[in-house]
Design an enzyme around this catalytic site. Structure first.
Site, PDB file in Angstrom:
ATOM      1  N   ASN A   9     -32.332  84.709  14.570  1.00  0.00           N
ATOM      2  CA  ASN A   9     -30.982  84.282  14.924  1.00  0.00           C
ATOM      3  C   ASN A   9     -31.093  82.937  15.629  1.00  0.00           C
ATOM      4  OD1 ASN A   9     -28.438  83.943  15.997  1.00  0.00           O
ATOM      5  ND2 ASN A   9     -28.546  85.701  17.388  1.00  0.00           N
ATOM      6  N   LYS A  11     -28.807  80.982  16.545  1.00  0.00           N
ATOM      7  CA  LYS A  11     -27.688  80.724  17.476  1.00  0.00           C
ATOM      8  C   LYS A  11     -27.137  79.311  17.259  1.00  0.00           C
ATOM      9  CE  LYS A  11     -29.623  84.184  20.487  1.00  0.00           C
ATOM     10  NZ  LYS A  11     -29.742  84.750  21.832  1.00  0.00           N
ATOM     11  N   HIS A  94     -22.749  90.432  18.003  1.00  0.00           N
ATOM     12  CA  HIS A  94     -23.781  90.006  18.952  1.00  0.00           C
ATOM     13  C   HIS A  94     -23.181  89.980  20.362  1.00  0.00           C
ATOM     14  CE1 HIS A  94     -26.725  87.563  21.025  1.00  0.00           C
ATOM     15  NE2 HIS A  94     -27.564  87.866  20.063  1.00  0.00           N
ATOM     16  N   GLU A  96     -23.415  87.961  22.701  1.00  0.00           N
ATOM     17  CA  GLU A  96     -22.860  86.670  23.118  1.00  0.00           C
ATOM     18  C   GLU A  96     -21.439  86.504  22.598  1.00  0.00           C
ATOM     19  OE1 GLU A  96     -26.097  84.301  21.655  1.00  0.00           O
ATOM     20  OE2 GLU A  96     -27.375  85.055  23.256  1.00  0.00           O
ATOM     21  N   GLU A 164     -29.961  95.653  21.004  1.00  0.00           N
ATOM     22  CA  GLU A 164     -30.274  94.514  21.873  1.00  0.00           C
ATOM     23  C   GLU A 164     -29.702  94.752  23.271  1.00  0.00           C
ATOM     24  OE1 GLU A 164     -31.038  90.789  19.255  1.00  0.00           O
ATOM     25  OE2 GLU A 164     -28.942  90.819  19.818  1.00  0.00           O
ATOM     26  N   GLY A 170     -32.650  86.550  25.846  1.00  0.00           N
ATOM     27  CA  GLY A 170     -32.818  85.197  26.388  1.00  0.00           C
ATOM     28  C   GLY A 170     -33.303  85.149  27.822  1.00  0.00           C
ATOM     29  N   SER A 210     -35.827  88.862  23.838  1.00  0.00           N
ATOM     30  CA  SER A 210     -37.058  88.229  24.340  1.00  0.00           C
ATOM     31  C   SER A 210     -38.314  88.619  23.558  1.00  0.00           C
ATOM     32  CB  SER A 210     -37.240  88.523  25.839  1.00  0.00           C
ATOM     33  OG  SER A 210     -36.170  87.983  26.569  1.00  0.00           O
TER      34      SER A 210
END
Ligand code: PGA
Length: 253
Positions: A9, A11, A94, A96, A164, A170, A210
């Protein structure tokens, strides 16, 4: 037998030029690795150029988001029909997007239904936040996210799930691999209850958060974890290739 998968991904990173450079670097290396699905998810603007570059390659393409309507006055949005020509997979829900763009479970559900209707394969992201994890609510949260996301989905044959935990994305703090194996086992049980054992056993469930070339092995050694959704490390060709290679070696045994 589930085919393992590594999905990158990217991003909101890379210009078209940077994306094509990165793919050119990865392609010959990724093409040598077998028995695994290798998916890259660049930004929308690069999908067409990357699609050209990977013609004849074993690399598969995914998008990072989609809107649920087929066409119309939705300024700035991209529909599943537009993506159907370009890619095979679409990341949906996701964290985010849930966090910064207020995506709710209902919206995620509409997107999943639209993506399946268009014949594309959703990579559904679910995961608990830190405070939910600390309060011991992980399973409750995941069960609710699954219930909402999959409402009205009769037969999620092409669906992939990415577990996730939000606190691991991250942050450089990956989850514990044994714990993740249990959590993914829980997700598989939920899928079996919602659908059937057969669907649950065939569904690929990835871990994301991560992941890098140093920690991927301990995750994919776990029987329930079918691969990874990789963020930051998917932007470095050698690191991503190493993640794919280790996954195929371990899962291919
Ligand atoms: P990360 O992101 O690997 O950079 O933690 C994973 C993801 O958001 O899918």
């Amino acid at each position: 037998m589930r085919v393992p998968m590594t999905a990158g991904n990217w991003k909101m990173n890379t210009t078209i030029r940077e994306a094509t450079d990165l793919v050119s670097e990865m392609r010959p290396l990724l093409d040598q690795i077998e028995n695994i699905d290798k998916v890259i998810c660049p930004p929308f603007i690069s999908l067409a150029a990357v699609k050209e570059l990977i013609r004849g390659s074993s690399i598969k393409l995914g998008a990072q988001n989609v809107y649920f309507e087929e066409e119309g006055a939705y300024t700035g949005e991209i529909s599943p029909l537009m993506l159907a020509d370009l890619c095979e997979f679409i990341i949906i829900g996701h964290s985010e997007r849930r966090q910064y763009f207020n995506e709710t479970g209902e919206l995620v559900n509409k997107k999943i239904l639209a993506v399946l209707r268009a014949g594309l394969k959703p990579i559904l992201c679910i995961g608990e936040r830190l405070e939910e994890n600390e309060a011991g609510k992980t399973e409750e949260i995941l069960a609710e996210q699954l219930r909402l996301s999959l409402a009205g989905v009769d037969y999620p044959r092409s669906l992939i799930i990415a577990y996730e935990p939000v606190w691991a994305i991250g942050t450089g703090k990956a989850a514990n691999s044994k714990q993740t194996n249990e959590t993914i086992g829980f997700i598989r049980c939920k899928i079996a209850k919602l659908y059937s054992d057969e669907i649950a056993q065939n569904m690929r469930i990835l871990y994301g958060g991560s992941i890098n070339a140093d920690n991927i092995a301990e995750f994919v050694q776990q029987p329930e974890i079918d691969g990874a959704l990789v963020g930051g490390a998917s932007l470095k060709a050698t690191e991503f290739v190493s993640i794919v290679k280790q996954t195929s070696q371990i899962k291919g045994r």
